[in-house]
Design a protein around this motif. Structure first.
Motif, PDB file in Angstrom:
ATOM      1  N   ARG A  23      21.932  63.346  19.951  1.00 58.22           N
ATOM      2  CA  ARG A  23      22.806  62.888  18.867  1.00 58.22           C
ATOM      3  C   ARG A  23      24.276  62.945  19.279  1.00 58.22           C
ATOM      4  NH1 ARG A  23      20.161  65.649  14.654  1.00 58.22           N
ATOM      5  NH2 ARG A  23      22.048  66.789  14.081  1.00 58.22           N
ATOM      6  N   ILE A  24      24.656  64.030  19.950  1.00 54.18           N
ATOM      7  CA  ILE A  24      26.050  64.167  20.405  1.00 54.18           C
ATOM      8  C   ILE A  24      26.397  63.055  21.391  1.00 54.18           C
ATOM      9  CG2 ILE A  24      27.652  65.622  21.741  1.00 54.18           C
ATOM     10  CD1 ILE A  24      26.205  68.070  20.475  1.00 54.18           C
ATOM     11  N   LEU A  25      25.476  62.798  22.323  1.00 51.52           N
ATOM     12  CA  LEU A  25      25.694  61.738  23.321  1.00 51.52           C
ATOM     13  C   LEU A  25      25.838  60.376  22.640  1.00 51.52           C
ATOM     14  CD1 LEU A  25      25.797  60.912  26.345  1.00 51.52           C
ATOM     15  CD2 LEU A  25      23.334  60.543  26.210  1.00 51.52           C
ATOM     16  N   LEU A  26      24.913  60.076  21.709  1.00 52.08           N
ATOM     17  CA  LEU A  26      24.970  58.792  20.989  1.00 52.08           C
ATOM     18  C   LEU A  26      26.256  58.681  20.178  1.00 52.08           C
ATOM     19  CD1 LEU A  26      21.305  58.339  19.671  1.00 52.08           C
ATOM     20  CD2 LEU A  26      22.467  56.905  21.335  1.00 52.08           C
ATOM     21  N   TYR A  27      26.638  59.776  19.536  1.00 52.71           N
ATOM     22  CA  TYR A  27      27.875  59.792  18.735  1.00 52.71           C
ATOM     23  C   TYR A  27      29.076  59.421  19.605  1.00 52.71           C
ATOM     24  CZ  TYR A  27      31.747  61.493  15.883  1.00 52.71           C
ATOM     25  OH  TYR A  27      32.920  61.577  15.180  1.00 52.71           O
ATOM     26  N   LEU A  28      29.163  60.035  20.785  1.00 52.38           N
ATOM     27  CA  LEU A  28      30.288  59.765  21.683  1.00 52.38           C
ATOM     28  C   LEU A  28      30.272  58.322  22.177  1.00 52.38           C
ATOM     29  CD1 LEU A  28      30.367  63.102  23.721  1.00 52.38           C
ATOM     30  CD2 LEU A  28      32.046  62.335  22.021  1.00 52.38           C
ATOM     31  N   VAL A  29      29.073  57.832  22.527  1.00 55.95           N
ATOM     32  CA  VAL A  29      28.945  56.432  23.003  1.00 55.95           C
ATOM     33  C   VAL A  29      29.406  55.464  21.906  1.00 55.95           C
ATOM     34  CG1 VAL A  29      27.283  54.624  23.643  1.00 55.95           C
ATOM     35  CG2 VAL A  29      27.129  56.882  24.697  1.00 55.95           C
ATOM     36  N   PHE A  30      28.921  55.687  20.672  1.00 55.98           N
ATOM     37  CA  PHE A  30      29.277  54.789  19.567  1.00 55.98           C
ATOM     38  C   PHE A  30      30.751  54.897  19.194  1.00 55.98           C
ATOM     39  CE2 PHE A  30      24.607  54.958  18.114  1.00 55.98           C
ATOM     40  CZ  PHE A  30      24.320  53.784  18.793  1.00 55.98           C
ATOM     41  N   LEU A  31      31.285  56.121  19.230  1.00 52.09           N
ATOM     42  CA  LEU A  31      32.696  56.315  18.892  1.00 52.09           C
ATOM     43  C   LEU A  31      33.599  55.599  19.893  1.00 52.09           C
ATOM     44  CD1 LEU A  31      34.786  57.748  17.034  1.00 52.09           C
ATOM     45  CD2 LEU A  31      34.755  59.649  18.652  1.00 52.09           C
ATOM     46  N   THR A  34      32.721  53.129  21.887  1.00 50.61           N
ATOM     47  CA  THR A  34      32.492  51.682  21.738  1.00 50.61           C
ATOM     48  C   THR A  34      33.309  51.125  20.576  1.00 50.61           C
ATOM     49  OG1 THR A  34      30.233  51.990  22.536  1.00 50.61           O
ATOM     50  CG2 THR A  34      30.716  49.890  21.496  1.00 50.61           C
ATOM     51  N   TYR A  35      33.321  51.851  19.465  1.00 51.35           N
ATOM     52  CA  TYR A  35      34.060  51.399  18.281  1.00 51.35           C
ATOM     53  C   TYR A  35      35.555  51.294  18.572  1.00 51.35           C
ATOM     54  CZ  TYR A  35      35.573  51.088  13.398  1.00 51.35           C
ATOM     55  OH  TYR A  35      36.138  50.669  12.215  1.00 51.35           O
ATOM     56  N   MET A  36      36.100  52.355  19.188  1.00 56.72           N
ATOM     57  CA  MET A  36      37.535  52.360  19.491  1.00 56.72           C
ATOM     58  C   MET A  36      37.907  51.271  20.500  1.00 56.72           C
ATOM     59  SD  MET A  36      37.877  56.492  19.522  1.00 56.72           S
ATOM     60  CE  MET A  36      39.522  56.679  20.171  1.00 56.72           C
ATOM     61  N   VAL A  37      37.064  51.108  21.506  1.00 56.84           N
ATOM     62  CA  VAL A  37      37.309  50.076  22.534  1.00 56.84           C
ATOM     63  C   VAL A  37      37.266  48.679  21.901  1.00 56.84           C
ATOM     64  CG1 VAL A  37      36.271  48.951  24.555  1.00 56.84           C
ATOM     65  CG2 VAL A  37      36.566  51.431  24.535  1.00 56.84           C
ATOM     66  N   THR A  38      36.268  48.451  21.035  1.00 54.96           N
ATOM     67  CA  THR A  38      36.119  47.141  20.391  1.00 54.96           C
ATOM     68  C   THR A  38      37.336  46.783  19.543  1.00 54.96           C
ATOM     69  OG1 THR A  38      33.742  47.511  20.288  1.00 54.96           O
ATOM     70  CG2 THR A  38      34.599  45.739  18.919  1.00 54.96           C
ATOM     71  N   LEU A  81      37.788  34.679  16.135  1.00 55.09           N
ATOM     72  CA  LEU A  81      36.545  35.370  16.524  1.00 55.09           C
ATOM     73  C   LEU A  81      36.821  36.867  16.699  1.00 55.09           C
ATOM     74  CD1 LEU A  81      33.507  34.983  17.340  1.00 55.09           C
ATOM     75  CD2 LEU A  81      34.286  34.827  19.695  1.00 55.09           C
ATOM     76  N   SER A  82      37.955  37.202  17.302  1.00 54.47           N
ATOM     77  CA  SER A  82      38.322  38.607  17.490  1.00 54.47           C
ATOM     78  C   SER A  82      38.550  39.308  16.152  1.00 54.47           C
ATOM     79  CB  SER A  82      39.583  38.722  18.343  1.00 54.47           C
ATOM     80  OG  SER A  82      39.283  38.373  19.668  1.00 54.47           O
ATOM     81  N   PHE A  83      39.196  38.606  15.227  1.00 57.59           N
ATOM     82  CA  PHE A  83      39.416  39.146  13.882  1.00 57.59           C
ATOM     83  C   PHE A  83      38.067  39.433  13.213  1.00 57.59           C
ATOM     84  CE2 PHE A  83      40.022  38.247   9.278  1.00 57.59           C
ATOM     85  CZ  PHE A  83      40.896  39.276   8.975  1.00 57.59           C
ATOM     86  N   LEU A  84      37.147  38.481  13.370  1.00 56.60           N
ATOM     87  CA  LEU A  84      35.804  38.627  12.792  1.00 56.60           C
ATOM     88  C   LEU A  84      35.077  39.826  13.401  1.00 56.60           C
ATOM     89  CD1 LEU A  84      33.319  35.807  12.002  1.00 56.60           C
ATOM     90  CD2 LEU A  84      32.503  37.717  13.342  1.00 56.60           C
ATOM     91  N   GLU A  85      35.181  39.980  14.721  1.00 56.87           N
ATOM     92  CA  GLU A  85      34.461  41.069  15.413  1.00 56.87           C
ATOM     93  C   GLU A  85      34.927  42.452  14.931  1.00 56.87           C
ATOM     94  OE1 GLU A  85      31.911  40.306  16.958  1.00 56.87           O
ATOM     95  OE2 GLU A  85      32.168  38.925  18.615  1.00 56.87           O
ATOM     96  N   ILE A  86      36.226  42.577  14.630  1.00 57.09           N
ATOM     97  CA  ILE A  86      36.747  43.864  14.141  1.00 57.09           C
ATOM     98  C   ILE A  86      36.062  44.245  12.825  1.00 57.09           C
ATOM     99  CG2 ILE A  86      38.797  44.991  13.143  1.00 57.09           C
ATOM    100  CD1 ILE A  86      40.461  43.520  15.308  1.00 57.09           C
ATOM    101  N   TRP A  87      35.937  43.264  11.923  1.00 52.39           N
ATOM    102  CA  TRP A  87      35.293  43.539  10.632  1.00 52.39           C
ATOM    103  C   TRP A  87      33.791  43.723  10.800  1.00 52.39           C
ATOM    104  CZ3 TRP A  87      38.010  45.310   6.902  1.00 52.39           C
ATOM    105  CH2 TRP A  87      39.360  44.963   6.811  1.00 52.39           C
TER     106      TRP A  87
END
Length: 306
Positions: free
Chosen positions: A24-32, A34-38, A66-72
């Motif tokens: 769970r910790i590993l997945l949390y870090l990967v998703f976090l 990914t979210y910030m990078v995106t 498209l970039s605006f859409l991806e953020i949302w």
């Protein structure tokens, strides 16, 4: 949604990723990450397109959208998932579930149409270069964008209104990390054949019509490129299309796999893995694909960085 039925439920439990703590910790870090990078990548693209006169072209106007859409798009599912990693029970009220479903499907449908609009833009630029600026005016660009957003949000409204009118009596557990169509439909305890048929028909329309436009555009583009006399001209034309084509291939293969087939045959854990791919990683990949494959964007970004 007032129900006479005593067992009617008004909240769901999202299972998310209920693994051991280390996983769970590993997945949390990967998703976090990914979210910030995106968010960062897409914000940079919007900033670069908006503030650079070299990029005031329809192609980049659509790319900025498209970039605006991806953020949302990534923000509809990921913050709640990240929060859910640390909360004991991942409950979501019925109305919030429907809101999440509505926005997720709306943005996905909008992206389908927007990718078709971008393919049409490339078709005009490569197959009709002399008439391109006369056809692809500011006004047409704006109209095509309105069509993309209005089309996506109205189709989703029809889908979700049919789903929300069903009765749900439990079990209230959704084996997923967000409210997606098939996991929610599977919890209905009334006849859902109409909702399912409407959903399936609209999924085919919103996927196949843009896909046919894209395939037709690329067939014309390919035949034009093959007929070009100079190798340099062929290379330049190819380079403006490959990034868009890559994004289209990734996006449509995942969404058709998920949405354009009968509901009942879904193995749920496979569902979850494919969903992670198109709901989380695709919005992070798209800006990279566009920037790495696009010479103009790459040069401007290099200038800004240096």
């Amino acid at each position: 949604y007032g129900m006479k039925n005593q067992t009617a439920i008004n909240e769901f439990i999202l299972l998310g990723f209920s693994y051991r703590l280390q996983v769970r910790i590993l997945l949390y870090l990967v998703f976090l990450v990914t979210y910030m990078v995106t968010i960062t990548e897409n914000a940079i693209i919007i900033f670069v397109v908006k503030n650079n006169h070299h990029l005031q072209k329809p192609m980049y106007y659509f790319l900025g959208n498209l970039s605006f859409l991806e953020i949302w798009y990534i923000s509809v599912t990921l913050p709640r998932l990240l929060f859910g990693f640390w909360s004991q029970s991942m409950t979501i009220s019925f109305s919030n579930c429907m809101i999440q479903l509505y926005f997720f499907i709306s943005l996905m449908c909008t992206e389908c149409v927007l990718l078709a609009v971008m393919a049409y833009d490339r078709y005009l630029a490569i197959c009709h270069p002399l008439r391109y600026s006369a056809i692809m005016t500011h006004r047409l660009c704006f109209q095509l964008l309105i069509l993309s957003w209005a089309g996506g949000f109205s189709i989703s409204l029809v889908k979700v209104s049919f789903i929300s009118s069903l009765k749900f009596c439990g079990p209230q557990v959704i084996n997923h990390f967000f409210c997606d169509i098939s996991p929610v439909l599977n919890l209905s305890c009334t006849d859902m054949s109409l909702a399912e048929t409407v959903d399936f028909a609209l999924a085919l329309v919103i996927l196949l019509v843009p896909l046919l436009i894209i395939v037709f555009s690329y067939c014309c583009i390919l035949s034009t490129i093959v007929g070009m006399p100079s190798a340099q001209g062929r290379r330049k034309a190819f380079s403006t299309c490959t990034s868009h084509f890559t994004v289209v291939a990734i996006f449509f293969s995942a969404t058709i796999f998920m949405y354009a087939r009968p509901r009942r045959i879904h193995p749920f854990n496979l569902n979850k893995i494919v969903s992670v791919f198109y709901a989380v990683f695709t919005p992070a990949l798209n800006p990279l694909i566009y920037c790495l494959r696009n010479k103009e964007v790459k040069e401007i970004l290099t200038k800004i960085i240096s």
